[in-house]
Motif scaffolding. Structure first.
Motif, short mmCIF file in Angstrom:
data_model
loop_
_atom_site.label_atom_id
_atom_site.label_comp_id
_atom_site.label_asym_id
_atom_site.label_seq_id
_atom_site.Cartn_x
_atom_site.Cartn_y
_atom_site.Cartn_z
N SER A 4 0.74 -1.31 0.05
CA SER A 4 -0.01 0.01 0.15
C SER A 4 1.02 1.23 -0.15
N PHE A 5 2.04 1.17 0.65
CA PHE A 5 2.98 2.36 0.61
C PHE A 5 3.22 2.53 -0.97
N PHE A 6 3.75 1.66 -1.52
CA PHE A 6 4.19 1.67 -2.97
C PHE A 6 2.99 2.34 -3.69
N LYS A 7 1.83 1.79 -3.36
CA LYS A 7 0.51 2.23 -4.44
C LYS A 7 0.42 3.46 -4.19
N LYS A 8 0.71 4.14 -2.84
CA LYS A 8 0.20 5.72 -2.48
C LYS A 8 1.36 6.38 -3.21
N ILE A 9 2.78 5.96 -3.41
CA ILE A 9 3.60 6.74 -4.05
C ILE A 9 3.41 6.65 -5.53
N GLU A 10 2.92 5.37 -6.22
CA GLU A 10 2.39 5.65 -7.47
C GLU A 10 1.19 6.31 -7.66
N SER A 11 0.25 6.60 -7.00
CA SER A 11 -0.94 7.33 -7.29
C SER A 11 -0.36 8.65 -7.21
N LYS A 12 0.41 9.21 -6.35
CA LYS A 12 0.72 10.57 -6.18
C LYS A 12 1.65 11.31 -7.25
N THR A 13 2.67 10.11 -7.71
CA THR A 13 3.64 10.44 -8.76
C THR A 13 3.09 10.31 -10.19
N GLY A 14 2.24 9.15 -10.31
CA GLY A 14 1.93 8.66 -11.66
C GLY A 14 3.11 7.84 -12.31
N VAL A 15 4.14 7.27 -11.58
CA VAL A 15 5.26 6.63 -11.90
C VAL A 15 5.20 5.43 -11.40
N PRO A 16 5.35 4.08 -12.13
CA PRO A 16 5.23 2.76 -11.63
C PRO A 16 6.19 2.56 -11.04
N LYS A 43 18.23 10.67 -19.77
CA LYS A 43 16.84 10.65 -20.44
C LYS A 43 15.81 9.91 -19.61
N LYS A 44 16.26 8.90 -18.84
CA LYS A 44 15.28 8.04 -18.08
C LYS A 44 14.81 8.99 -16.97
N VAL A 45 15.60 9.67 -16.32
CA VAL A 45 14.95 10.78 -15.33
C VAL A 45 14.00 11.57 -15.86
N GLY A 46 14.48 12.14 -17.12
CA GLY A 46 13.62 13.38 -17.81
C GLY A 46 12.08 12.59 -17.98
N ARG A 47 12.20 11.35 -18.69
CA ARG A 47 11.09 10.69 -19.03
C ARG A 47 10.12 10.43 -17.69
N LEU A 48 10.86 10.12 -16.59
CA LEU A 48 10.05 9.74 -15.24
C LEU A 48 9.55 11.03 -14.60
N ALA A 49 10.32 12.18 -14.81
CA ALA A 49 9.98 13.37 -14.22
C ALA A 49 8.99 14.05 -15.16
#
Length: 82
Positions: A4-16, A43-49
């Motif tokens: 659930s901790f990871f799900k919260k991070i994913e929902s807030k950031t939109g990053v899997p 490039k990967k950091v840019g895409r994730l951000a």
């Protein structure tokens, strides 16, 4: 850590979380004196951000990291990306 901790991070950031872990793994084992590896990480950091990294900015980031050669500071990359 629980799921659930990871799900919260994913929902807030939109990053899997799989992508975050893949980036962390790439950074942990990267050779920061290898321009090609550093460029891939930038490039990967840019895409994730969800940030467009113009070629001149990418070149500046890569040059800065390669010149330092032994580590990368995500906060510095974020600050340079604006």
């Amino acid at each position: 850590m629980n799921d659930s901790f990871f799900k919260k991070i994913e929902s807030k950031t939109g990053v899997p979380m799989e992508e975050v872990f893949a980036l962390a793994n790439a950074i942990q084992y990267a050779d920061f004196s290898d321009e090609r590896q550093v460029r891939k990480i930038v490039k990967k950091v840019g895409r994730l951000a969800n940030k467009d990294v113009p070629p001149h900015m990418e070149d500046e980031l890569v040059r800065s990291i390669v010149n330092n050669g032994n580590s990368v500071n995500i906060n510095d990359i974020q600050r340079m990306m604006g």
